[in-house]
Design a protein around this motif. Structure first.
Motif, PDB file in Angstrom:
ATOM      1  N   LEU A  55       0.912  -1.142  -0.062  1.00 40.16           N
ATOM      2  CA  LEU A  55       0.017  -0.105  -0.133  1.00 40.16           C
ATOM      3  C   LEU A  55       0.932   1.190   0.118  1.00 40.16           C
ATOM      4  N   PRO A  56       1.654   1.500   1.084  1.00 41.25           N
ATOM      5  CA  PRO A  56       2.391   2.787   1.313  1.00 41.25           C
ATOM      6  C   PRO A  56       3.398   2.504   0.053  1.00 41.25           C
ATOM      7  N   VAL A  60       5.069   4.867  -3.038  1.00 41.77           N
ATOM      8  CA  VAL A  60       6.321   5.134  -3.376  1.00 41.77           C
ATOM      9  C   VAL A  60       7.092   4.524  -4.678  1.00 41.77           C
ATOM     10  N   ARG A  61       6.728   3.574  -5.087  1.00 43.05           N
ATOM     11  CA  ARG A  61       7.057   3.054  -6.496  1.00 43.05           C
ATOM     12  C   ARG A  61       6.328   3.967  -7.758  1.00 43.05           C
ATOM     13  N   LEU A  87      -6.475   5.311   2.730  1.00 41.54           N
ATOM     14  CA  LEU A  87      -5.323   4.664   3.539  1.00 41.54           C
ATOM     15  C   LEU A  87      -3.945   5.555   3.175  1.00 41.54           C
ATOM     16  N   ILE A  88      -3.636   5.959   1.903  1.00 41.84           N
ATOM     17  CA  ILE A  88      -2.397   6.649   1.706  1.00 41.84           C
ATOM     18  C   ILE A  88      -2.533   8.082   2.403  1.00 41.84           C
ATOM     19  N   LYS A  89      -3.725   8.719   2.453  1.00 41.93           N
ATOM     20  CA  LYS A  89      -3.955   9.850   2.948  1.00 41.93           C
ATOM     21  C   LYS A  89      -3.653   9.790   4.511  1.00 41.93           C
ATOM     22  N   VAL A 173      14.674  -0.171  -1.825  1.00 43.12           N
ATOM     23  CA  VAL A 173      14.994  -1.404  -1.096  1.00 43.12           C
ATOM     24  C   VAL A 173      13.783  -1.876  -0.169  1.00 43.12           C
ATOM     25  N   ARG A 174      13.375  -0.568   0.601  1.00 43.46           N
ATOM     26  CA  ARG A 174      12.237  -0.596   1.723  1.00 43.46           C
ATOM     27  C   ARG A 174      11.190  -1.044   1.266  1.00 43.46           C
ATOM     28  N   TYR A 175      10.786  -0.729   0.158  1.00 43.70           N
ATOM     29  CA  TYR A 175       9.499  -0.610  -0.486  1.00 43.70           C
ATOM     30  C   TYR A 175       9.361  -1.582  -1.933  1.00 43.70           C
ATOM     31  N   GLU A 176      10.461  -2.580  -2.070  1.00 43.38           N
ATOM     32  CA  GLU A 176      10.158  -3.542  -3.122  1.00 43.38           C
ATOM     33  C   GLU A 176       9.134  -4.353  -2.652  1.00 43.38           C
ATOM     34  N   ARG A 177       8.480  -4.780  -3.929  1.00 44.85           N
ATOM     35  CA  ARG A 177       7.151  -5.648  -3.860  1.00 44.85           C
ATOM     36  C   ARG A 177       7.442  -7.102  -3.639  1.00 44.85           C
ATOM     37  N   GLU A 178       8.713  -7.380  -4.474  1.00 44.22           N
ATOM     38  CA  GLU A 178       8.788  -9.058  -4.825  1.00 44.22           C
ATOM     39  C   GLU A 178       8.963  -9.728  -3.509  1.00 44.22           C
ATOM     40  N   GLY A 179       8.129 -10.907  -3.272  1.00 45.02           N
ATOM     41  CA  GLY A 179       8.077 -11.785  -2.175  1.00 45.02           C
ATOM     42  C   GLY A 179       7.434 -11.391  -0.879  1.00 45.02           C
TER      43      GLY A 179
END
Length: 214
Positions: A55-56, A60-61, A87-89, A173-179
């Motif tokens: 979500l966050p 970021v992406r 949610l983002i708000k 790095v912090r918000y990568e989606r994979e896995g």
């Protein structure tokens, strides 16, 4: 309901009198509570990571994808496709993790990074500087700490957002989606429950071993 009762029955251990000590009913209940709490903690942590990455993380992406890496290239929630995201708000108003990498640019063009810190004086007059120390100092300066930011609900539509160039890698790095999708949460939950049940099943054996050694 029956499935939940079956699962609850797995998280159990019998009280028993050993030759040199007693494993009381109270100790059994405490053990089950600790192991169960440990499993729940793992599951909740997995859910939190999944939420942050999906979500966050999506916000970021989107910023990275559109190249919003400075105040000049900052994007609005509408441009990013998050205009109606409650949610983002909420994350940008009350959260702390997201605002460690995302800078809020208000309608008047101001942001918390507007006042640049003054450069420290060179005690050596610029002479005999250690190049390695200069490099470390330069690296530290390129990773700014974003001060506390505030934004009201009404400002959300008018604000623009960006990720400082220096924090781009950290954000990736912090918000990568994979896995870190729902499937990963399910797998982690199953493994956590299995680990908890295994601990409770093996504990009587280890208690017997300890009793034999006394």
């Amino acid at each position: 309901m029956q499935g939940l009762l079956s699962l609850a029955s797995l998280f159990s251990i019998e009280a028993k009198d050993y030759e040199h000590f007693r494993f009381t009913e109270s100790a059994a209940k405490t053990t089950v509570t600790v192991v169960f709490g440990f499993c729940i903690g793992i599951i909740l942590a997995s859910l939190l990571v999944c939420y942050q990455r999906n979500l966050p993380g999506a916000f970021v992406r989107a910023l990275l994808r559109q190249g919003a890496l400075s105040k000049e290239s900052a994007k609005s929630a509408e441009e990013l496709g998050f205009l109606k995201s409650v949610l983002i708000k909420a994350e940008l108003r009350f959260g702390s993790m997201l605002k460690k990498v995302v800078v809020i640019v208000h309608a008047d063009g101001s942001s918390v990074l507007d006042s640049e810190p003054s450069e420290p004086a060179d005690k050596n007059g610029g002479e005999h500087r250690d190049k390695a120390a200069d490099k470390r100092e330069e690296d530290e300066q390129t990773l700014p700490s974003i001060p506390m930011q505030k934004m009201t609900a009404a400002e959300y539509t008018a604000c623009r957002f960006y990720i400082p160039e220096a924090l781009k890698y950290r954000a990736e790095v912090r918000y990568e989606r994979e896995g870190n999708g729902p499937l990963q949460v399910v797998i982690t939950s199953v493994l956590a429950i299995a680990l908890g049940v295994l601990i409770l099943r093996l504990l009587p054996f280890f208690l017997s071993v300890i009793d034999g050694l006394l």
